[in-house]
Design a protein around this motif. Structure first.
Motif, short mmCIF file in Angstrom:
data_model
loop_
_atom_site.label_atom_id
_atom_site.label_comp_id
_atom_site.label_asym_id
_atom_site.label_seq_id
_atom_site.Cartn_x
_atom_site.Cartn_y
_atom_site.Cartn_z
N PRO A 1 74.00 49.83 55.75
CA PRO A 1 74.95 48.99 55.34
C PRO A 1 76.05 48.49 56.20
N ALA B 1 74.00 48.79 45.75
CA ALA B 1 73.95 48.84 47.36
C ALA B 1 74.52 50.11 47.87
N ILE C 1 77.03 36.85 47.03
CA ILE C 1 77.18 37.66 48.09
C ILE C 1 76.02 38.05 49.05
N THR C 2 76.39 38.14 50.31
CA THR C 2 75.36 38.42 51.03
C THR C 2 75.66 39.86 51.86
N ARG C 3 74.94 40.64 51.58
CA ARG C 3 75.12 42.20 52.21
C ARG C 3 74.21 42.11 53.49
N ASN C 4 74.87 42.52 54.42
CA ASN C 4 74.26 42.46 56.03
C ASN C 4 73.89 43.90 56.27
N ALA D 1 79.40 42.78 54.01
CA ALA D 1 79.24 41.84 53.11
C ALA D 1 80.14 40.65 53.12
N ARG D 2 79.63 39.37 52.94
CA ARG D 2 80.48 38.24 52.74
C ARG D 2 80.12 37.74 51.29
N THR D 3 81.20 37.26 50.84
CA THR D 3 81.17 36.36 49.48
C THR D 3 81.47 34.88 49.66
N GLY E 1 70.38 39.97 56.28
CA GLY E 1 71.08 39.88 55.09
C GLY E 1 70.33 39.65 54.04
N CYS F 1 77.59 46.77 43.72
CA CYS F 1 78.10 47.52 44.62
C CYS F 1 77.66 49.05 44.51
N THR G 1 70.98 37.94 49.92
CA THR G 1 72.00 37.03 49.34
C THR G 1 71.64 37.18 47.87
#
Length: 143
Positions: A85, A39, A74-77, A88-90, A63, A36, A65
């Protein structure tokens, strides 16, 4: 405390992508894990957690990953045009969208209830001392 329900739209810096958020906020937190921090480029992230079905995305996103501090992927889009930013999805919680509070123009409603990954929190990054802090995740193992 009553559940906060949002009806908000947020846009990336260039306007190519928008997020429509409608529904209850599941959690609000700050995270000081190294992922984080990288990011956001600062000492922690400020995140709201929403059900993925409460988030509508308009526009193209890209994204990235990687393995997070939790051991999960974790994928940060982000917007491929301006790099903002977006969410995100984990793999550990695939039905949740982690949305940066700063994405919204006026997130005065943001009130974190916990600080996670405090074991890597930086001393210069001041947080409210009353905010419950956890070395990793809170004791129940969730957000």
């Amino acid at each position: 405390m009553p559940t906060l329900s949002l009806d908000e739209t947020a846009n990336c810096a260039c306007g190519a992508v928008s997020l429509r958020i409608e529904g209850p906020v599941l959690s609000m937190l700050v995270c000081s894990c190294l992922d984080c921090r990288k990011a956001t480029g600062t000492g922690h992230s400020a995140v709201i957690l929403m059900s993925t079905d409460a988030v509508e995305i308009s526009g193209d996103v890209k994204g990235h990953t990687r393995k997070a501090a939790s051991g999960s992927e974790i994928t940060r889009n982000f917007c491929p045009e301006c790099g903002t930013p977006l969410f995100a999805r984990t793999a550990r919680a695939p039905l949740l969208a982690l949305i940066p509070a700063g994405l919204f123009d006026n997130p005065d409603w943001f009130a974190p209830r916990q600080a996670i990954f405090s074991r890597t929190h930086l001393q210069w990054d001041t947080l409210n001392e009353a905010l419950p802090q956890y070395d990793t995740y809170r004791d129940t193992g969730g957000f």
